[in-house]
Design a protein around this motif. Structure first.
Motif, PDB file in Angstrom:
ATOM      1  N   ILE A  44       0.834  -1.206   0.000  1.00  0.00           N
ATOM      2  CA  ILE A  44       0.000   0.000   0.000  1.00  0.00           C
ATOM      3  C   ILE A  44       0.867   1.254   0.000  1.00  0.00           C
ATOM      4  O   ILE A  44       0.570   2.227  -0.713  1.00  0.00           O
ATOM      5  N   LYS A  47       2.166   1.841  -3.446  1.00  0.00           N
ATOM      6  CA  LYS A  47       1.128   2.262  -4.392  1.00  0.00           C
ATOM      7  C   LYS A  47       0.691   3.706  -4.164  1.00  0.00           C
ATOM      8  O   LYS A  47       0.263   4.390  -5.103  1.00  0.00           O
ATOM      9  N   THR A  48       0.772   4.170  -2.922  1.00  0.00           N
ATOM     10  CA  THR A  48       0.226   5.486  -2.583  1.00  0.00           C
ATOM     11  C   THR A  48       1.290   6.559  -2.358  1.00  0.00           C
ATOM     12  O   THR A  48       0.960   7.747  -2.325  1.00  0.00           O
ATOM     13  N   PHE A 186      -4.392   4.700  -6.920  1.00  0.00           N
ATOM     14  CA  PHE A 186      -3.947   4.843  -5.532  1.00  0.00           C
ATOM     15  C   PHE A 186      -2.944   5.984  -5.405  1.00  0.00           C
ATOM     16  O   PHE A 186      -2.939   6.714  -4.416  1.00  0.00           O
ATOM     17  N   GLN A 187      -2.102   6.131  -6.400  1.00  0.00           N
ATOM     18  CA  GLN A 187      -1.122   7.215  -6.380  1.00  0.00           C
ATOM     19  C   GLN A 187      -1.816   8.575  -6.348  1.00  0.00           C
ATOM     20  O   GLN A 187      -1.376   9.490  -5.634  1.00  0.00           O
ATOM     21  N   LEU A 189      -4.730   9.235  -5.030  1.00  0.00           N
ATOM     22  CA  LEU A 189      -5.278   9.420  -3.686  1.00  0.00           C
ATOM     23  C   LEU A 189      -4.183   9.792  -2.696  1.00  0.00           C
ATOM     24  O   LEU A 189      -4.409  10.579  -1.772  1.00  0.00           O
ATOM     25  N   GLY A 190      -3.000   9.221  -2.903  1.00  0.00           N
ATOM     26  CA  GLY A 190      -1.871   9.563  -2.049  1.00  0.00           C
ATOM     27  C   GLY A 190      -1.337  10.960  -2.292  1.00  0.00           C
ATOM     28  O   GLY A 190      -0.581  11.496  -1.480  1.00  0.00           O
ATOM     29  N   VAL A 212      -5.279   5.100   5.241  1.00  0.00           N
ATOM     30  CA  VAL A 212      -4.006   5.709   4.855  1.00  0.00           C
ATOM     31  C   VAL A 212      -4.038   7.167   5.277  1.00  0.00           C
ATOM     32  O   VAL A 212      -4.812   7.966   4.737  1.00  0.00           O
ATOM     33  N   VAL A 214      -2.448  10.119   4.756  1.00  0.00           N
ATOM     34  CA  VAL A 214      -1.506  10.706   3.795  1.00  0.00           C
ATOM     35  C   VAL A 214      -0.783  11.904   4.404  1.00  0.00           C
ATOM     36  O   VAL A 214       0.436  12.036   4.292  1.00  0.00           O
TER      37      VAL A 214
END
Length: 341
Positions: A44, A47-48, A186-187, A189-190, A212, A214
């Protein structure tokens, strides 16, 4: 009867059960310090774009929202959400029970919060001394009526929130369906949220949500708060396995693509029969408007929710397809619908 009431009627994807069984007699550390949880957090994080320490596994969605918002908000701060938002009407007042107010925004029928909605809200705010302060915008993707945010909409909301000093929090209970229906990653969202969670319960997992955080300022002390609120699972490996199996490849989104595809078949059948939808179909949640007589007959063989009364003769129902929905059951539903119209 075939169940179209929700997307968590089945247990979980077989690969999750297989890994649980294969690892059953292994001795692992507790409270998420097992090798499965560590590997899932690493996936995770990669990905983020966050660190592994910013990822938390929590058993339940409502519990995730409760933990996150109660930890993020100071006593004098409140959240803003669409009037159809999950935290507004189906979480038993969990957020309010922590002492935090939720301001409800009227939105378009798809349940998405738009900048125009926020402009109306801020335009009405009075400059009153000692008034509570808005701090967090809560959105869900998909929304409670199946709306899907595009990447561009998330980017725009992120910029607006920064301008207004708001944190952007995304409820991802059905994030898989939203990702399968859009280009959002996901990137993204991060990069554009302050916090979000990856839902497994409604996406092929047995249980679990991966929160997550961030924004690194939100991370301090959260593991302690999680433990205080009784949300740290001793046998944390069972949560870690959910996300390891769903996210080590493309299974998470692939399962959602199946759910969306099954919903699309129903949409085509509804359109062919001349029926309209309460909200434009975008994901695995559908809200067709049907004659009450047709609904009564369908209900003898299929389970679904009567969602909203339109008038004396018509009602919007909710149909949800899942990762495990069998195509033959969808085809049988369509044949039944055709026989009644």
């Amino acid at each position: 009867m075939t169940n179209f009431k929700n997307d968590y009627s089945e247990g979980c994807h077989p690969s999750i059960l297989e890994t649980i069984i294969a690892s059953n007699m292994e001795q692992e550390e507790g409270y998420g310090m097992d090798k499965y949880s560590k590997e899932a957090r690493k996936i995770i994080a990669n990905k983020t774009g966050v660190t592994e320490e910013q990822v938390y596994f929590i058993p339940v969605g409502t519990q995730t929202n409760l933990l996150a918002l109660s930890a993020i908000l100071k006593p004098y701060e409140y959240a803003i959400a669409a009037e159809s938002g999950h935290i507004v009407y189906v979480e038993a007042g969990a957020i309010e029970a922590t002492g935090h107010k939720i301001i409800h925004l009227s939105t378009q029928v798809d349940g998405k919060v738009r900048i125009d909605d926020l402009e109306v809200f801020f335009g009405k705010m009075a400059d009153i001394h000692n008034e509570l302060l808005p701090r967090l915008l809560y959105i869900s993707n998909t929304t409670e009526v199946g709306g899907v945010y595009s990447k561009e909409e998330i980017v725009a909301l992120s910029a607006y929130c920064k301008e207004k000093g708001l944190l952007l929090y995304l409820d991802g209970a059905r994030l898989a369906s939203a990702m399968a229906a859009s280009s959002l990653t996901f990137q993204d969202l991060g990069q554009y949220t302050d916090a979000f969670y990856i839902g497994a319960t409604k996406a092929g997992g047995m249980m679990g949500e991966a929160l997550v955080l961030v924004n690194p300022q939100l991370n301090k002390g959260f593991s302690i708060i999680q433990k205080q609120k009784g949300a740290t699972l001793a046998k944390g490996r069972f949560l870690g396995i959910q996300f390891l199996e769903l996210l080590k490849g493309n299974l998470y989104v692939d399962l959602a693509k199946h759910a969306n595809a099954m919903a699309t078949k129903i949409v085509h059948a509804m359109n062919a029969a001349g029926f309209e939808f309460m909200a434009e179909p975008q994901s695995n949640q559908l809200f067709p408007i049907l004659p009450n007589l047709v609904i009564e007959k369908l209900a003898k063989k299929y389970e679904f929710y009567n969602w909203k009364k339109i008038d004396q003769d018509f009602t919007a129902i909710r149909l949800i397809t899942s990762w495990a929905t069998k195509e033959e059951n969808v085809d049988a539903f369509i044949l039944e619908l055709k026989s009644l119209t």
